[in-house]
Design an enzyme around this catalytic site. Structure first.
Site, PDB file in Angstrom:
ATOM      1  N   LYS A 264      27.674  68.655   8.420  1.00  0.00           N
ATOM      2  CA  LYS A 264      27.913  68.613   9.865  1.00  0.00           C
ATOM      3  C   LYS A 264      27.867  67.159  10.303  1.00  0.00           C
ATOM      4  CE  LYS A 264      26.148  70.302  14.262  1.00  0.00           C
ATOM      5  NZ  LYS A 264      25.265  71.291  14.900  1.00  0.00           N
TER       6      LYS A 264
ATOM      7  N   LYS B   3      31.980  70.850   9.244  1.00  0.00           N
ATOM      8  CA  LYS B   3      32.146  70.857  10.704  1.00  0.00           C
ATOM      9  C   LYS B   3      32.151  69.434  11.243  1.00  0.00           C
ATOM     10  CE  LYS B   3      29.559  72.166  14.777  1.00  0.00           C
ATOM     11  NZ  LYS B   3      28.331  72.695  15.302  1.00  0.00           N
TER      12      LYS B   3
HETATM   13  C1  PBG Z   1      23.797  73.242  17.685  1.00  0.00           C
HETATM   14  C2  PBG Z   1      25.249  73.421  17.486  1.00  0.00           C
HETATM   15  C3  PBG Z   1      26.278  72.595  17.980  1.00  0.00           C
HETATM   16  C4  PBG Z   1      27.479  73.242  17.682  1.00  0.00           C
HETATM   17  C5  PBG Z   1      27.162  74.414  16.978  1.00  0.00           C
HETATM   18  N1  PBG Z   1      25.764  74.493  16.860  1.00  0.00           N
HETATM   19  C6  PBG Z   1      26.243  71.353  18.801  1.00  0.00           C
HETATM   20  C7  PBG Z   1      25.523  70.169  18.328  1.00  0.00           C
HETATM   21  O1  PBG Z   1      25.141  70.047  17.163  1.00  0.00           O
HETATM   22  O2  PBG Z   1      25.281  69.300  19.170  1.00  0.00           O
HETATM   23  C8  PBG Z   1      28.837  72.763  18.077  1.00  0.00           C
HETATM   24  C9  PBG Z   1      29.913  73.774  18.133  1.00  0.00           C
HETATM   25  C10 PBG Z   1      31.130  73.359  18.879  1.00  0.00           C
HETATM   26  O3  PBG Z   1      31.286  72.205  19.335  1.00  0.00           O
HETATM   27  O4  PBG Z   1      31.999  74.222  19.053  1.00  0.00           O
HETATM   28  N2  PBG Z   1      23.039  72.767  16.659  1.00  0.00           N
END
Ligand code: PBG
Length: 331
Positions: A204, A257
């Protein structure tokens, strides 16, 4: 002999395989189908309540009763899994996000209700503290303003246990703490939840594409950024390390992601692992296309179809996306 002077003698004419839709469909290498998609839902308290999310056209926060209706419709069209995210009332937020492991909280209650009404639909429950903390970070913040890894992992285990107990098919740690997959696996196994899967947000990135999501769950960062735990967009070798550690700690599915700016990472991970790969086509990736569509610059359905196809072509087995309701009619 050429039939006339204008006809070239070519050995290869790739265009022969593109002549008609029926031939194109015979040679097509990648196909999208409804079961490729995981539909994320934003859940709010109450009943008969839907709130539009300005930065995500056509996506709404829903109360449980409406969420059940929408989920049923999508499941009937072939969607096999949903992901759940809560919009938590500000009064329930705290420094340490304790609401995240309340068995009677918004998400655990929703999981029980969905499992009762739609037992054949899989539920992927996010594991991270950010919707529940006042500061908006995914973990416990120390006095020095750092995100404490090991203390956070313990909270994530409690949260994962609560979600597994409620009936989630997969828990999905999205926090990027080190070692959380292994600890969650141990915790679940020792509590008898050997069949609850872990879909790990393994790779991520600290991306700027999450801002519409943070609007949706109303989680704004009170200070700093997430760069000490989410990955540097510049790195790909490190991404493969992240995935290989999660795999060895027992992750059942590995996620990359965001998706489209990281297709190279999906393709490399495809070479490295035999595990299924999920890609998250995130809020910002969706919002950009929808905004351009609203301006009349492009056609959202067509661009989103092409986008999701490219994610699958790169090597993803499944895609988290807000676009499924828009492109299901094209399949
Ligand atoms: C939280 C999380 C996030 C997303 C999914 N789980 C945001 C972040 O890490 O700040 C983002 C999903 C999206 O932008 O569609 N941990």
């Amino acid at each position: 002999m050429p039939v006339d002077e204008k006809t070239l003698t070519l050995t290869h004419r790739l265009r022969r395989n593109r002549q008609t839709e029926s031939i194109r469909s015979l040679v097509r290498e990648t196909h999208l189908k409804p079961s490729d998609f995981i539909h994320p839902f934003f859940l709010i308290e109450g009943s008969q309540t839907r709130q539009p999310i300005v930065s995500m056209p056509r996506v709404e926060r829903l109360s449980l009763d409406l969420l059940l209706q929408e989920a049923e419709k999508l499941h009937r069209k072939g969607i096999q899994a949903i992901a759940l995210f809560p919009t938590i009332h500000p009064e329930l937020k705290s420094e340490t996000g304790d609401e995240a492991w309340n068995s009677f909280g918004l998400i655990p209650q929703a999981i029980r209700a969905i499992k009762k009404e739609l037992p054949s639909l899989s539920i992927i429950a996010d594991v991270a503290l950010d919707p529940y903390t006042l500061h908006g970070h995914d973990g416990i913040v120390t006095e020095k303003g750092e995100i404490a890894n090991d203390e956070t992992v313990e909270c994530l285990c409690k949260m994962a246990y609560t979600l597994a107990e409620a009936g989630a098919d997969f828990v999905a740690p999205s926090d990027m703490m080190d070692g959380r997959v292994g600890e969650i696996r141990k915790w679940l196994d020792s509590s008898g939840f050997t069949n609850t899967g872990i879909l790990s947000y393994s790779i991520k990135y600290a991306s700027s594409l999450y801002s519409p999501f943070r609007d949706a769950v109303q989680s704004q960062l009170a200070f700093g950024d997430k760069k000490t735990y989410q990955m540097d967009p510049a790195n790909s070798r490190e991404a493969l390390l992240e995935a290989s550690f999660d795999e060895s700690e027992g992750a059942d599915i590995l996620m990359v992601k965001p998706a489209t700016l990281y297709l190279d990472i999906i393709a490399k991970l495809r070479q490295q692992t035999q595990r299924p790969i999920a890609a998250y086509h995130v809020s910002g990736e969706y919002a950009m296309v929808m905004a351009a569509h609203e301006k009349g610059y492009l056609n959202a359905e067509k661009v989103l179809y092409e986008t999701l196809l490219s994610i699958k072509r790169a090597g993803a087995d499944m895609i988290f996306t807000y676009a499924a309701p828009l492109i299901l009619p094209l399949l």
